[in-house]
Design a protein around this motif. Structure first.
Motif, PDB file in Angstrom:
ATOM      1  N   GLY A 150      -0.129  12.697   4.283  1.00 41.83           N
ATOM      2  CA  GLY A 150      -0.789  11.884   3.279  1.00 41.83           C
ATOM      3  C   GLY A 150      -2.284  11.786   3.557  1.00 41.83           C
ATOM      4  O   GLY A 150      -2.888  12.653   4.177  1.00 41.83           O
ATOM      5  N   GLY A 163       0.547   0.314   3.460  1.00 41.22           N
ATOM      6  CA  GLY A 163       0.138   1.650   3.880  1.00 41.22           C
ATOM      7  C   GLY A 163       1.266   2.642   3.697  1.00 41.22           C
ATOM      8  O   GLY A 163       2.095   2.492   2.794  1.00 41.22           O
ATOM      9  N   TYR A 164       1.328   3.660   4.557  1.00 38.69           N
ATOM     10  CA  TYR A 164       2.396   4.655   4.472  1.00 38.69           C
ATOM     11  C   TYR A 164       3.647   4.164   5.191  1.00 38.69           C
ATOM     12  O   TYR A 164       3.573   3.509   6.235  1.00 38.69           O
ATOM     13  CB  TYR A 164       1.949   5.981   5.090  1.00 38.69           C
ATOM     14  CG  TYR A 164       1.041   6.785   4.196  1.00 38.69           C
ATOM     15  CD1 TYR A 164       1.542   7.426   3.064  1.00 38.69           C
ATOM     16  CD2 TYR A 164      -0.315   6.904   4.468  1.00 38.69           C
ATOM     17  CE1 TYR A 164       0.707   8.157   2.236  1.00 38.69           C
ATOM     18  CE2 TYR A 164      -1.158   7.634   3.650  1.00 38.69           C
ATOM     19  CZ  TYR A 164      -0.632   8.260   2.522  1.00 38.69           C
ATOM     20  OH  TYR A 164      -1.456   8.982   1.690  1.00 38.69           O
ATOM     21  N   HIS A 169       6.487   7.140   1.501  1.00 36.18           N
ATOM     22  CA  HIS A 169       6.167   6.137   0.485  1.00 36.18           C
ATOM     23  C   HIS A 169       4.857   5.460   0.857  1.00 36.18           C
ATOM     24  O   HIS A 169       4.472   5.424   2.031  1.00 36.18           O
ATOM     25  CB  HIS A 169       7.300   5.106   0.384  1.00 36.18           C
ATOM     26  CG  HIS A 169       7.116   4.106  -0.717  1.00 36.18           C
ATOM     27  ND1 HIS A 169       6.930   4.472  -2.032  1.00 36.18           N
ATOM     28  CD2 HIS A 169       7.082   2.742  -0.693  1.00 36.18           C
ATOM     29  CE1 HIS A 169       6.796   3.381  -2.775  1.00 36.18           C
ATOM     30  NE2 HIS A 169       6.876   2.322  -1.983  1.00 36.18           N
ATOM     31  N   ARG A 170       4.166   4.919  -0.129  1.00 38.79           N
ATOM     32  CA  ARG A 170       2.902   4.229   0.110  1.00 38.79           C
ATOM     33  C   ARG A 170       2.866   2.956  -0.726  1.00 38.79           C
ATOM     34  O   ARG A 170       3.207   2.962  -1.911  1.00 38.79           O
ATOM     35  CB  ARG A 170       1.717   5.134  -0.255  1.00 38.79           C
ATOM     36  CG  ARG A 170       0.330   4.509   0.006  1.00 38.79           C
ATOM     37  CD  ARG A 170      -0.747   5.561  -0.192  1.00 38.79           C
ATOM     38  NE  ARG A 170      -2.098   5.014  -0.125  1.00 38.79           N
ATOM     39  CZ  ARG A 170      -2.773   4.795   0.998  1.00 38.79           C
ATOM     40  NH1 ARG A 170      -2.201   5.058   2.159  1.00 38.79           N
ATOM     41  NH2 ARG A 170      -3.999   4.309   0.978  1.00 38.79           N
ATOM     42  N   ASN A 171       2.473   1.858  -0.087  1.00 40.11           N
ATOM     43  CA  ASN A 171       2.316   0.593  -0.796  1.00 40.11           C
ATOM     44  C   ASN A 171       1.231  -0.226  -0.102  1.00 40.11           C
ATOM     45  O   ASN A 171       0.424   0.329   0.642  1.00 40.11           O
ATOM     46  CB  ASN A 171       3.654  -0.168  -0.866  1.00 40.11           C
ATOM     47  CG  ASN A 171       4.286  -0.386   0.498  1.00 40.11           C
ATOM     48  OD1 ASN A 171       3.599  -0.473   1.516  1.00 40.11           O
ATOM     49  ND2 ASN A 171       5.605  -0.488   0.527  1.00 40.11           N
ATOM     50  N   THR A 220      -3.612   2.001  -2.731  1.00 35.71           N
ATOM     51  CA  THR A 220      -2.405   1.396  -2.164  1.00 35.71           C
ATOM     52  C   THR A 220      -1.546   0.832  -3.290  1.00 35.71           C
ATOM     53  O   THR A 220      -0.402   0.428  -3.052  1.00 35.71           O
ATOM     54  CB  THR A 220      -2.763   0.267  -1.177  1.00 35.71           C
ATOM     55  OG1 THR A 220      -3.706  -0.608  -1.794  1.00 35.71           O
ATOM     56  CG2 THR A 220      -3.359   0.846   0.106  1.00 35.71           C
ATOM     57  N   CYS A 266       1.273  10.935  -1.278  1.00 32.22           N
ATOM     58  CA  CYS A 266       2.336  11.108  -0.273  1.00 32.22           C
ATOM     59  C   CYS A 266       2.736  12.562  -0.044  1.00 32.22           C
ATOM     60  O   CYS A 266       3.172  12.918   1.047  1.00 32.22           O
ATOM     61  CB  CYS A 266       3.576  10.309  -0.685  1.00 32.22           C
ATOM     62  SG  CYS A 266       3.326   8.519  -0.702  1.00 32.22           S
ATOM     63  N   HIS A 309      -3.730   9.966   7.628  1.00 24.39           N
ATOM     64  CA  HIS A 309      -2.700   9.779   8.634  1.00 24.39           C
ATOM     65  C   HIS A 309      -2.259  11.108   9.255  1.00 24.39           C
ATOM     66  O   HIS A 309      -2.191  12.140   8.578  1.00 24.39           O
ATOM     67  CB  HIS A 309      -1.479   9.063   8.036  1.00 24.39           C
ATOM     68  CG  HIS A 309      -1.707   7.594   7.835  1.00 24.39           C
ATOM     69  ND1 HIS A 309      -2.591   7.120   6.905  1.00 24.39           N
ATOM     70  CD2 HIS A 309      -1.177   6.510   8.459  1.00 24.39           C
ATOM     71  CE1 HIS A 309      -2.595   5.785   6.956  1.00 24.39           C
ATOM     72  NE2 HIS A 309      -1.756   5.402   7.890  1.00 24.39           N
TER      73      HIS A 309
END
Length: 454
Positions: free
Chosen positions: A287, A313-314, A308-310, A17, A380, A290
């Motif tokens: 991803g 999450g997505y 995007h992912r952080n 993450t 991603c 998911h």
């Protein structure tokens, strides 16, 4: 062949993450002032152009779920709600006092803990308090996590009225035996009820979280859970691997024996059966972990290369700046990470001093920023590329040498200036990212830090 791949690649590894991952943050060279400076720099760069994101951690739960690794406080005392909301709003005001203009908020995510532990009035006070100092971006996306057992129609309606359009419900598994083992007993009726309510009210994206590899879980449990899920037609699904890390999560994951947990090939079969059923029912892999219907924004973002992912999450859109509010939350300015105090009493105490409750963080180096882009691309889009200018790093030949074995195993394809993950390789994307993780390579962990990749 599948069995041998699982045995070969089932090793401890990060979920990425972030990069660098938290255990490899250089906390010694990080300071409170560094975070303030980085936060302000990124805000100036991105507020008008793309807005910012807020992750708000709401930590309270009435009971302990033994599969959960979140920072939480177990209590049935709802008098804790209002003081916590006021503390979060004070933290938000401290951030806003550092700025010369109002933040434009593109994303809000309420996570936990159990956000629906809080009353509708306190949730309304929270969101209204946030926007007393901010404005909404035109294309904003607000989401929250709901517990099917305590999410009321009033919760859903109030948050909808506050412009929330996405909700995710924690399902995990419908087997009574599994539910009892993880202390998350909730009948299908409860999930169906909140799903229908959300759809009736007008939520445009309803998600369900399902976990494979739980104690006592069998193939027929996964099949039954997905068949029941199909009947409710959520727009997106998280199909997570259970992370058994009791050395981190303490007694919460000691409620069952290690031998009760599916391992290796048994666990991978649960994933494969579940994945095939989801795809058969119209869900597309997005991803890692998911799945989404074609009509959902997550699928559309994936197809456009905008996923995007952080730490949330997505996400179907990217903001350079994400502020974490609440106990244990992590903020991301793209150039640095900062985590709040993890102990609730410490969080309150630092706010009493009129100071942001940041206790550790990491300043990303130029190398970190390049590797971060590659890992984001892999997580991603299942591919990454490089050139001789902005995305090249000198260890790429070593990375490719390590990846050649994976290429032989059909997990990825090495191209002239990049790599592409195959369908077979999607289950091993964490392993592929590990080949790019220079921090992990330079200092292998001496103790258990991560869950198994399979």
């Amino acid at each position: 062949m599948k069995n041998s791949l699982i045995q070969k690649y089932n090793v401890p590894g990060p979920r990425y993450t972030s990069y660098p991952t938290v255990p490899y943050w250089n906390e010694a060279d990080f300071s409170y002032e560094d975070w303030i400076s980085s936060f302000k720099k990124t805000f100036i760069e991105s507020n008008t152009e793309e807005g910012i994101s807020l992750y708000i951690h709401l930590p309270f739960c009435e009971s302990l779920c033994t599969f959960c690794g979140c920072n939480k406080r177990i209590t049935k005392n709802h008098n804790v709600e209002s003081p916590y909301i006021q503390a979060v709003l004070k933290e938000w005001r401290l951030y806003c006092n550092l700025l010369d203009e109002k933040p434009i908020i593109k994303e809000i995510h309420l996570g936990g803990g159990t956000p629906t532990f809080f009353s509708t009035q306190n949730l309304e006070d929270l969101i209204n308090g946030i926007f007393a100092y901010a404005v909404k971006a035109e294309n904003h996306e607000f989401s929250f996590e709901g517990h099917p057992n305590n999410t009321t129609h009033a919760h859903l309606q109030k948050l909808y009225d506050l412009d929330f359009r996405r909700v995710s419900f924690g399902v995990q598994d419908y087997s009574e035996k599994v539910q009892k083992a993880i202390h998350r007993e909730q009948p299908f009726h409860n999930v169906a009820k909140v799903t229908f309510w959300a759809r009736e009210i007008g939520y445009t994206s309803i998600g369900h979280d399902i976990i494979f590899g739980l104690p006592f879980q069998k193939i027929e449990d996964v099949v039954d859970t997905i068949e029941k899920t199909k009947s409710l037609q959520p727009d997106r699904l998280a199909f997570y691997s259970y992370a058994h890390v009791p050395w981190i999560k303490g007694n919460g994951q000691r409620g069952f024996k290690d031998e009760d947990i599916p391992k290796d090939n048994e666990k991978r079969i649960l994933y494969q059966v579940g994945k095939e059923l989801l795809q058969k029912n119209g869900y597309h892999e997005i991803g890692m972990d998911h799945f989404a219907l074609k009509t959902d924004s997550l699928y559309q973002s994936f197809r456009k290369g905008q996923l995007h992912r952080n730490f949330m999450g997505y996400s179907s859109s990217k903001t350079k700046l994400m502020i974490g509010l609440g106990v244990s939350s992590i903020g991301d300015s793209w150039y640095s990470f900062a985590q709040n105090e993890k102990n609730l009493d410490d969080y309150y105490q630092v706010l009493e001093w009129d100071k942001l409750p940041v206790f550790r963080g990491h300043l990303l180096t130029e190398e970190d920023l390049i590797i971060r882009k590659h890992i984001l691309n892999l997580m991603c889009q299942f591919e990454t590329r490089w050139d001789k200018t902005t995305t090249y790093f000198k260890e790429i030949p070593e990375v490719l040498e390590q990846l050649r074995e994976m290429e032989k195993d059909g997990i990825l394809i090495i191209k002239e200036n990049g790599i592409q993950v195959t369908d077979k390789g999607k289950a091993y994307v964490r392993n592929i990212c590990m080949a790019f993780d220079l921090h992990l390579k330079r200092k292998a962990p001496e103790t258990a830090l991560f869950s198994m990749t399979v």
